[in-house]
Design a protein around this motif. Structure first.
Motif, PDB file in Angstrom:
ATOM      1  N   SER A   1       0.842  -1.191   0.000  1.00 41.43           N
ATOM      2  CA  SER A   1       0.000   0.000   0.000  1.00 41.43           C
ATOM      3  C   SER A   1       0.875   1.237   0.000  1.00 41.43           C
ATOM      4  CB  SER A   1      -0.912   0.021   1.228  1.00 41.43           C
ATOM      5  OG  SER A   1      -1.772  -1.086   1.249  1.00 41.43           O
TER       6      SER A   1
ATOM      7  N   ALA B   1       0.141   5.221   0.879  1.00 43.19           N
ATOM      8  CA  ALA B   1      -0.773   6.269   1.300  1.00 43.19           C
ATOM      9  C   ALA B   1      -0.181   7.626   0.962  1.00 43.19           C
ATOM     10  CB  ALA B   1      -1.040   6.157   2.793  1.00 43.19           C
TER      11      ALA B   1
ATOM     12  N   SER C   1      -0.466  11.889   0.953  1.00 47.02           N
ATOM     13  CA  SER C   1      -1.055  13.038   1.626  1.00 47.02           C
ATOM     14  C   SER C   1      -0.421  14.300   1.062  1.00 47.02           C
ATOM     15  CB  SER C   1      -0.841  12.966   3.130  1.00 47.02           C
ATOM     16  OG  SER C   1       0.547  12.946   3.433  1.00 47.02           O
TER      17      SER C   1
ATOM     18  N   ARG D   1      -5.922   1.648  -7.338  1.00 47.49           N
ATOM     19  CA  ARG D   1      -5.948   2.834  -6.502  1.00 47.49           C
ATOM     20  C   ARG D   1      -7.331   3.042  -5.923  1.00 47.49           C
ATOM     21  NH1 ARG D   1      -3.914   7.525 -10.113  1.00 47.49           N
ATOM     22  NH2 ARG D   1      -4.510   8.823  -8.340  1.00 47.49           N
ATOM     23  N   ASP D   2      -7.354   3.666  -4.767  1.00 46.97           N
ATOM     24  CA  ASP D   2      -8.580   4.073  -4.113  1.00 46.97           C
ATOM     25  C   ASP D   2      -8.481   5.575  -3.916  1.00 46.97           C
ATOM     26  OD1 ASP D   2     -10.641   4.721  -2.371  1.00 46.97           O
ATOM     27  OD2 ASP D   2     -10.477   2.854  -1.240  1.00 46.97           O
ATOM     28  N   ASN D   3      -9.109   6.331  -4.805  1.00 46.14           N
ATOM     29  CA  ASN D   3      -8.978   7.791  -4.755  1.00 46.14           C
ATOM     30  C   ASN D   3      -9.594   8.382  -3.481  1.00 46.14           C
ATOM     31  OD1 ASN D   3      -7.614   7.950  -7.188  1.00 46.14           O
ATOM     32  ND2 ASN D   3      -9.467   8.214  -8.386  1.00 46.14           N
ATOM     33  N   ALA D   4     -10.628   7.743  -2.972  1.00 45.63           N
ATOM     34  CA  ALA D   4     -11.274   8.245  -1.762  1.00 45.63           C
ATOM     35  C   ALA D   4     -10.330   8.180  -0.563  1.00 45.63           C
ATOM     36  CB  ALA D   4     -12.543   7.461  -1.470  1.00 45.63           C
ATOM     37  N   LYS D   5      -9.420   7.210  -0.598  1.00 45.08           N
ATOM     38  CA  LYS D   5      -8.477   7.037   0.504  1.00 45.08           C
ATOM     39  C   LYS D   5      -7.072   7.508   0.137  1.00 45.08           C
ATOM     40  CE  LYS D   5     -10.935   3.092   2.513  1.00 45.08           C
ATOM     41  NZ  LYS D   5     -10.850   1.678   2.943  1.00 45.08           N
ATOM     42  N   ASN D   6      -6.910   8.097  -1.053  1.00 45.29           N
ATOM     43  CA  ASN D   6      -5.597   8.559  -1.506  1.00 45.29           C
ATOM     44  C   ASN D   6      -4.544   7.464  -1.374  1.00 45.29           C
ATOM     45  OD1 ASN D   6      -6.752  11.003  -2.029  1.00 45.29           O
ATOM     46  ND2 ASN D   6      -5.727  12.103  -0.389  1.00 45.29           N
ATOM     47  N   THR D   7      -4.896   6.294  -1.815  1.00 44.29           N
ATOM     48  CA  THR D   7      -4.012   5.144  -1.639  1.00 44.29           C
ATOM     49  C   THR D   7      -3.861   4.376  -2.956  1.00 44.29           C
ATOM     50  OG1 THR D   7      -4.666   4.945   0.676  1.00 44.29           O
ATOM     51  CG2 THR D   7      -3.601   3.027  -0.324  1.00 44.29           C
TER      52      THR D   7
END
Length: 131
Positions: free
Chosen positions: A21, A23, A25, A75-81
């Motif tokens: 993963s 993450a 920010s 990718r998970d854009n909602a989790k910026n991951t």
């Protein structure tokens, strides 16, 4: 600025799986092209997987030939991951894996396979595949 933190590395036997993963920010996640690279001891950092897009919306993935069919980037854009699912691992996959981000302001982009073109890097996570 964007900060990247990888996780999920470890020791796994040949044929096993790991999920990395990354993450992110900082600045808007969607403004960046994300990619995964790896670096084995004594070798240069090499491209593993990344995202490309066209028309500002249609996204597709790119892989190094050595991992095609075994690794999957998502990718998970909602989790910026961003994730890297690694299956059927081989000893030659042993390396430090890095997440990278490249600022892109274009509706058309092909994933860069050159580490020098990426602007931000995570600290890396070790993946060791034992035989």
């Amino acid at each position: 600025q964007v900060q990247l933190v990888e996780s999920g590395g470890g020791l796994v036997q040949v044929g096993g799986s790991l999920r990395l993963s990354c993450a992110a920010s900082g600045r808007t996640f969607g403004s960046y092209a994300m990619g995964w690279f790896r670096q084995a001891p004594g070798k240069e950092r090499e491209f593993v997987a990344g995202f490309s897009w066209r028309d500002g919306s249609t996204t597709y993935t790119s892989y190094a030939d050595s991992v095609k069919g075994r690794f999957t980037i998502s990718r998970d854009n909602a989790k910026n991951t961003v994730f890297l699912q690694m299956n059927s691992l081989k000893p030659e996959d042993t390396a430090v894996y890095y997440c990278a981000a490249k600022l892109v302001d274009s509706s058309w982009y092909i994933a860069s396979r050159s580490a020098r073109e990426y602007d931000y890097w995570g600290q890396g996570t070790q993946v060791t595949v034992s035989s």
